[in-house]
Design a protein around this motif. Sequence first.
Motif: not given
Length: 222
Positions: A10-15, A23-30, A85-86
Motif C-alpha cells: 500500500t505504501i509502495w503504490i501510494a509513493i 491520468l491513466t495510471v490514476n484511473l486504472v488504480v481507482i 487513488a490514495y
Amino acid sequence: MNAGLKLLLTIWIAIEISFVTNLTVNLVVIGVSLIILLFTKIKWQALFKLFFWPLFPAAGLLVSQLFYGNGGPLFAWILFTRIYAYVLVGAIFTETTDLTTLALTLEQNFHLPAKFAYGVLAAFNLLPKIVEQVKTIKTAGLMRGVVLHFWSPQLYFKAILASISWSENLAEAMTSHGFVEGQRRSHRYPTRLNYLDWGLFIAVIIAFQLLIWVATNSQSLF
C-alpha cells in the motif's frame, strides 16, 4: 496476502502514484481498487463515504489548478484522481486487514518491538473506553451545572488522567502474565510469510510497474 506485506505494498503504490503524473495510471488504480472493494462486500454506505468525503479536497485541488495553476486542465484532473487513488488503495488495506493480525505480523515477521506492537493494540482497544469516559465526564459536569464542550481543557485533562490509570493497570497485567521486554517468547497465534505471499507481492509490484511504463510511453491523450 500477509498483512505486513500488504501494508508495504500500500505504501509502495501510494509513493509511486505521488511521483507519476499520469491520468491513466490514476484511473486504472481507482478502477481496480473499486473492483477489489466490491469483492470484499463493502457496505454501500461506506463506499459512498469513500467517494463523498474526499470530494472536498479533490475539488479544491481541481479548481485551484484550473483557475490559478500553470499545469493546465490535464494536470488538474491528475491531482483530482490522485486523491481518490490514495483513498481507495488505503481503503483496500483497512477493509481487508485486521489490526490485531497486522500487529502480530509486524512483531513476528518484521521484527517490530513487542512493546510497541502491544502498545498500539492497547491504544486502539482503549478507544471505545475513552469515548465512554469522555461521555461520563461530560455527564458528571452537567450534574454539577458545568457544561464541558469539546474544546474544554478540563474534559481532556480528566480523560488523560483516566488513560494513565488504565495504562498502569495494563502494564501490571502484562507483567503478571509473564511479559518481559526483549526476551524470546512464544506466540499463541503465529504468523508466517510463505512463498504465496511473496509471489503475490512481487506480481502486483511488477504489474504496477508495467502499467506505469505502458501509460507513460503510450501515445494516449492521457
